[in-house]
Design a protein around this motif. Structure first.
Motif, PDB file in Angstrom:
ATOM      1  N   GLN A  56       7.872  -9.239  -3.242  1.00 48.72           N
ATOM      2  CA  GLN A  56       7.105  -9.198  -1.980  1.00 48.72           C
ATOM      3  C   GLN A  56       8.024  -9.374  -0.772  1.00 48.72           C
ATOM      4  OE1 GLN A  56       4.275  -8.162  -1.450  1.00 48.72           O
ATOM      5  NE2 GLN A  56       2.669  -8.887  -2.811  1.00 48.72           N
ATOM      6  N   ALA A  87       2.105  -3.481  -0.685  1.00 50.69           N
ATOM      7  CA  ALA A  87       1.435  -3.650  -1.973  1.00 50.69           C
ATOM      8  C   ALA A  87       0.724  -5.003  -2.035  1.00 50.69           C
ATOM      9  CB  ALA A  87       2.463  -3.560  -3.090  1.00 50.69           C
ATOM     10  N   SER A  88      -0.436  -5.019  -2.674  1.00 48.93           N
ATOM     11  CA  SER A  88      -1.147  -6.279  -2.837  1.00 48.93           C
ATOM     12  C   SER A  88      -0.454  -7.111  -3.912  1.00 48.93           C
ATOM     13  CB  SER A  88      -2.593  -6.009  -3.243  1.00 48.93           C
ATOM     14  OG  SER A  88      -2.617  -5.522  -4.581  1.00 48.93           O
ATOM     15  N   ASN A  89      -0.803  -8.383  -3.944  1.00 51.77           N
ATOM     16  CA  ASN A  89      -0.222  -9.265  -4.961  1.00 51.77           C
ATOM     17  C   ASN A  89      -0.522  -8.764  -6.370  1.00 51.77           C
ATOM     18  OD1 ASN A  89       0.848 -10.909  -3.040  1.00 51.77           O
ATOM     19  ND2 ASN A  89      -0.822 -12.420  -3.110  1.00 51.77           N
ATOM     20  N   ASP A  90      -1.740  -8.246  -6.549  1.00 47.91           N
ATOM     21  CA  ASP A  90      -2.116  -7.745  -7.877  1.00 47.91           C
ATOM     22  C   ASP A  90      -1.282  -6.529  -8.266  1.00 47.91           C
ATOM     23  OD1 ASP A  90      -3.948  -9.702  -8.190  1.00 47.91           O
ATOM     24  OD2 ASP A  90      -5.708  -8.459  -7.758  1.00 47.91           O
ATOM     25  N   GLU A  91      -1.072  -5.649  -7.297  1.00 42.87           N
ATOM     26  CA  GLU A  91      -0.274  -4.444  -7.577  1.00 42.87           C
ATOM     27  C   GLU A  91       1.160  -4.820  -7.945  1.00 42.87           C
ATOM     28  OE1 GLU A  91      -2.501  -1.195  -4.660  1.00 42.87           O
ATOM     29  OE2 GLU A  91      -0.911  -2.460  -3.879  1.00 42.87           O
TER      30      GLU A  91
END
Lengths: 127, 181
Positions: free
Chosen positions: A123, A2-6
């Protein structure tokens, strides 16, 4: 992965649901206790929502290693000792402890965690 | 007034789920207190019924030694009102359990039709400040569990029955030996 934004969006949704705060209140620098008003019981709820949102398992003491703070070996005169700080850093690589280190009062630990720390933690679990 | 907001247990699977029923009666004064001209069951007391169901479900895991309290109500929605003569069914299912509490989902049926749902967070009070805190007298607590017929239906997930904990029976014997010699 997952991206940081997600990750941030899902963390924000979990916190909005658990703490009944506005979306706009949940910003990376907000502290869980001081800014978002989380109480101790809320962390049970938050942990559950994070587990559900990300499909991860969070064991007790992993996110909030309070066992260190109740261990006489790591606390002296209401402050976390140097060895206690080393333990905290090892157990909480996702958290920024630099400010806490300057005056590591046990009573201030509860207000240490920020939204950004929570995202960093997720994360590390997803990595 | 007794602070019992469930009438009896109908299902109980240790550590997992429970079902209780509550029959709404015009004999209950709280209906008048809440709305005298058009009596109906106050929704907060339905939450209390779910909380009692879930609290006992959580407490049973420790043989009712843990001090369990309702710590927080998450979402709650009620689609209908329950009136005298109606039967409420409370279903509780644990979504997550930790050493210091549990998250539960509660659903309410009104005469077998969906009425609402509630998310509940239970906490177990631990630590030195609570060591001497008794939420209930053990013999009275057992009497309540018997009245609600919990042990008539309580089972473990393998189907074996849940027995009455010995410490509660001992407290009951001690009480009876003094008060009913």
């Amino acid at each position: 992965m997952a991206s940081n934004d997600e990750v941030f969006e899902k963390v924000r949704e979990a916190l909005v649901d658990a703490l009944a705060v506005d979306d706009s209140d949940v910003v990376p620098g907000a502290t869980m206790v001081g800014d978002l008003g989380a109480e101790s019981i809320d962390f049970l709820d938050i942990v559950y929502r994070l587990e559900k949102a990300f499909g991860i398992s969070i064991s007790r003491g992993e996110l909030f290693p309070d066992d260190i703070l109740t261990n006489a070996e790591y606390v002296s005169d209401g402050k976390v000792t140097a060895s206690g700080l080393a333990q905290l850093k090892a157990r909480m690589p996702f958290a920024d402890l630099s400010k806490f280190e300057q005056n590591p009062l046990v009573q201030d630990f509860g207000n240490l965690l920020t939204v950004k720390d929570l995202c960093n933690y997720v994360q590390t679990k997803l990595a | 007034m007794r602070w019992f907001w469930i009438d009896r247990f109908e299902e109980f699977v240790s550590g997992e789920s429970a079902r209780t029923v509550k029959n709404v009666s015009l004999a209950e004064e709280h209906l008048d207190d809440y709305n005298q001209t058009w009596p109906y069951m106050p929704p907060p007391l339905m939450i209390e019924g779910l909380a009692q169901t879930g609290g006992l479900l959580l407490g049973q895991i420790s043989d009712f030694r843990a001090r369990v309290v309702l710590a927080k109500v998450g979402r709650a929605s009620f689609e209908k009102l329950a009136r005298p003569g109606d039967r409420l069914t409370y279903d509780i299912r644990f979504l997550s359990q930790q050493v210091d509490g549990a998250i539960a989902e509660g659903t309410i049926l009104l005469n077998d039709e969906p009425l609402g749902m509630v998310e509940l967070v239970f906490a177990t009070l631990s630590g030195p400040e609570f060591e001497k805190v008794e939420l209930f007298q053990p013999h009275e607590f057992l009497r309540m569990l018997r009245s609600m017929r919990l042990f008539d239906v309580a089972r473990y997930s393998d189907g074996s029955p849940v027995a009455i904990p010995e410490h509660l029976l001992a407290a009951e014997r001690a009480f009876l030996s003094v008060n009913c010699p």
